[in-house]
Design a protein around this motif. Structure first.
Motif, PDB file in Angstrom:
ATOM      1  N   GLU A 250       0.839  -1.208   0.000  1.00  0.00           N
ATOM      2  CA  GLU A 250       0.000   0.000   0.000  1.00  0.00           C
ATOM      3  C   GLU A 250       0.870   1.252   0.000  1.00  0.00           C
ATOM      4  N   VAL A 253       2.271   1.741  -3.510  1.00  0.00           N
ATOM      5  CA  VAL A 253       1.234   2.264  -4.406  1.00  0.00           C
ATOM      6  C   VAL A 253       1.057   3.758  -4.196  1.00  0.00           C
ATOM      7  N   ASN A 259      -2.890   3.988  -9.635  1.00  0.00           N
ATOM      8  CA  ASN A 259      -3.947   3.224  -8.988  1.00  0.00           C
ATOM      9  C   ASN A 259      -3.432   1.798  -8.768  1.00  0.00           C
ATOM     10  N   PRO A 260      -3.977   1.075  -7.808  1.00  0.00           N
ATOM     11  CA  PRO A 260      -3.424  -0.230  -7.435  1.00  0.00           C
ATOM     12  C   PRO A 260      -3.319  -1.210  -8.605  1.00  0.00           C
ATOM     13  N   ARG A 261      -4.323  -1.247  -9.477  1.00  0.00           N
ATOM     14  CA  ARG A 261      -4.283  -2.208 -10.582  1.00  0.00           C
ATOM     15  C   ARG A 261      -3.155  -1.873 -11.561  1.00  0.00           C
ATOM     16  N   THR A 262      -3.016  -0.598 -11.905  1.00  0.00           N
ATOM     17  CA  THR A 262      -1.943  -0.188 -12.820  1.00  0.00           C
ATOM     18  C   THR A 262      -0.578  -0.439 -12.205  1.00  0.00           C
ATOM     19  N   SER A 264       0.239  -2.668  -9.936  1.00  0.00           N
ATOM     20  CA  SER A 264       0.511  -4.105  -9.899  1.00  0.00           C
ATOM     21  C   SER A 264       0.940  -4.624 -11.273  1.00  0.00           C
ATOM     22  N   ARG A 265       0.243  -4.162 -12.323  1.00  0.00           N
ATOM     23  CA  ARG A 265       0.570  -4.610 -13.680  1.00  0.00           C
ATOM     24  C   ARG A 265       1.968  -4.165 -14.083  1.00  0.00           C
ATOM     25  N   ARG A 266       2.269  -2.904 -13.838  1.00  0.00           N
ATOM     26  CA  ARG A 266       3.579  -2.385 -14.232  1.00  0.00           C
ATOM     27  C   ARG A 266       4.702  -2.982 -13.377  1.00  0.00           C
ATOM     28  N   ARG A 268       4.769  -6.009 -11.990  1.00  0.00           N
ATOM     29  CA  ARG A 268       5.009  -7.379 -12.454  1.00  0.00           C
ATOM     30  C   ARG A 268       5.748  -7.377 -13.785  1.00  0.00           C
ATOM     31  N   ALA A 274       4.658 -10.257  -8.556  1.00  0.00           N
ATOM     32  CA  ALA A 274       3.576  -9.437  -8.028  1.00  0.00           C
ATOM     33  C   ALA A 274       4.166  -8.643  -6.860  1.00  0.00           C
TER      34      ALA A 274
END
Length: 345
Positions: A250, A253, A259-262, A264-266, A268, A274
């Motif tokens: 957190e 982030v 944002n959390p989803r972006t 996490s994707r970047r 990884r 992750a």
């Protein structure tokens, strides 16, 4: 009566090969059937395997350490062996061997099509990956090549915990982990072509015990810093010193502004992990170093790297390392006991 044809095993080598792998395999495999009986009864037996060293052109060369190698054959030899062992072909974890071994790769494809079993030691599996013979299959190599496989050979299911990966055995492909995993591969090949009894006897001659715990206890987290994504790079630098804090993902982030989803994707995409896996790997890596050198209790070490719940620490540690913290400490204390008298001078 015609003498039975010996199984032919070809050791494929190059200037990037370790002498310990090439000559270790050669000595052990050539001894099968001959040395054990000589050692226990004074009467040598017959060599059961035909072992040959091959290179791209068959000409003498020097391998790592400037050790001379005189191959028996080139890859132009048309005889199909029973098995090929691709010795380690050292390369940096940043240096993908694209286009480096065209003759060897063409030969490996042909030998496999003709029915030969293909095996590899350590980075030798990169040649199998380059030949696309590992696509859709599980395989292993030294744990340090995990990221290279994930980034450049995504069709390969890389098993960085395995010492000897037999998942593709039915397709006549077996891969072994780090350089000393040639021990495990040698025992496997002896059992396959000469039988279990000779495998056990040869292991006794050379004191080969295998790596039953796999590669995981030896694995170290590789952390190449990403420079093309400034936000993720900044978070990597920050978390290296702050992994023990509460809710570290957190905080990363929030630090990134994504944002959390972006995020996490970047994250990884850049690291291969992750975010929470990356944090756990950092924590476990620090805990391993403390267990190797520190006298603190396991619970105190777990707390110092961010796990207030001792059970959670033990569970995460064993999942990542393959051993409990106590078993890991015991294993590497043996090495420390050997090294301490030398360090003391």
């Amino acid at each position: 009566m015609t003498e039975a044809k010996k199984p032919l095993i070809v050791l494929l080598a190059a200037p990037e090969t370790s002498a310990s792998v090439l000559y270790g395999l050669y000595d052990v495999l050539l001894s099968v059937g001959a040395v054990y009986s000589d050692m226990v009864s004074g009467s040598p037996g017959d060599e059961l395997l035909d072992i040959k060293i091959a290179s791209a052109d068959g000409k003498p060369f020097h391998c790592i350490g400037n050790i001379p190698v005189e191959p028996h054959m080139s890859v132009n030899n048309q005889a199909t062996p029973d098995a090929v062992v691709i010795c380690d072909m050292y390369t940096s974890i940043y240096d993908v061997p694209k286009g480096r071994y065209p003759r060897e790769i063409a030969w490996l494809r042909k030998m496999h099509a003709d029915g030969a079993m293909l095996t590899s030691v350590c980075s030798g599996s990169l040649l199998l990956a380059e030949a696309e013979l590992l696509d859709g299959k599980e395989a292993t190599a030294h744990w340090a090549y995990r990221d290279m496989f994930q980034r450049h050979y995504p069709k390969v299911a890389f098993r960085n915990e395995s010492i000897l990966c037999l998942a593709a055995e039915a397709d006549r492909i077996v891969t072994a982990g780090g350089v000393s995993a040639w021990h495990d591969l040698a025992v496997y090949l002896i059992a396959r072509f000469c039988g279990y009894k000779h495998a056990i006897e040869t292991a006794k001659v050379f004191l080969i015990s295998g790596h039953s715990e796999g590669q995981s206890p030896y694995s170290v987290m590789t952390r190449p810093m990403e420079t093309s994504d400034a936000q993720i790079s900044d978070c990597q630098v920050w978390i290296a010193d702050n992994y023990a804090l509460a809710k570290p993902v957190e905080q990363m982030v929030a630090r990134s502004g994504l944002n959390p989803r972006t995020f996490s994707r970047r994250f990884r995409s850049v690291t291969g992990f992750a975010p929470i896996e990356y944090v756990q790997a950092l924590r476990i890596e620090e805990a391993k170093q403390m267990l190797e050198t520190d006298a603190q209790s396991v619970d105190d070490i777990g707390s110092s790297v961010g796990y207030e719940d001792p059970a959670s620490f033990r569970r995460v540690f064993k999942r990542g390392v393959g051993l409990s913290p106590a078993a890991y400490r015991k294993k590497f204390q043996r090495i420390a006991q050997i090294a301490k008298p030398i360090a003391a001078g």
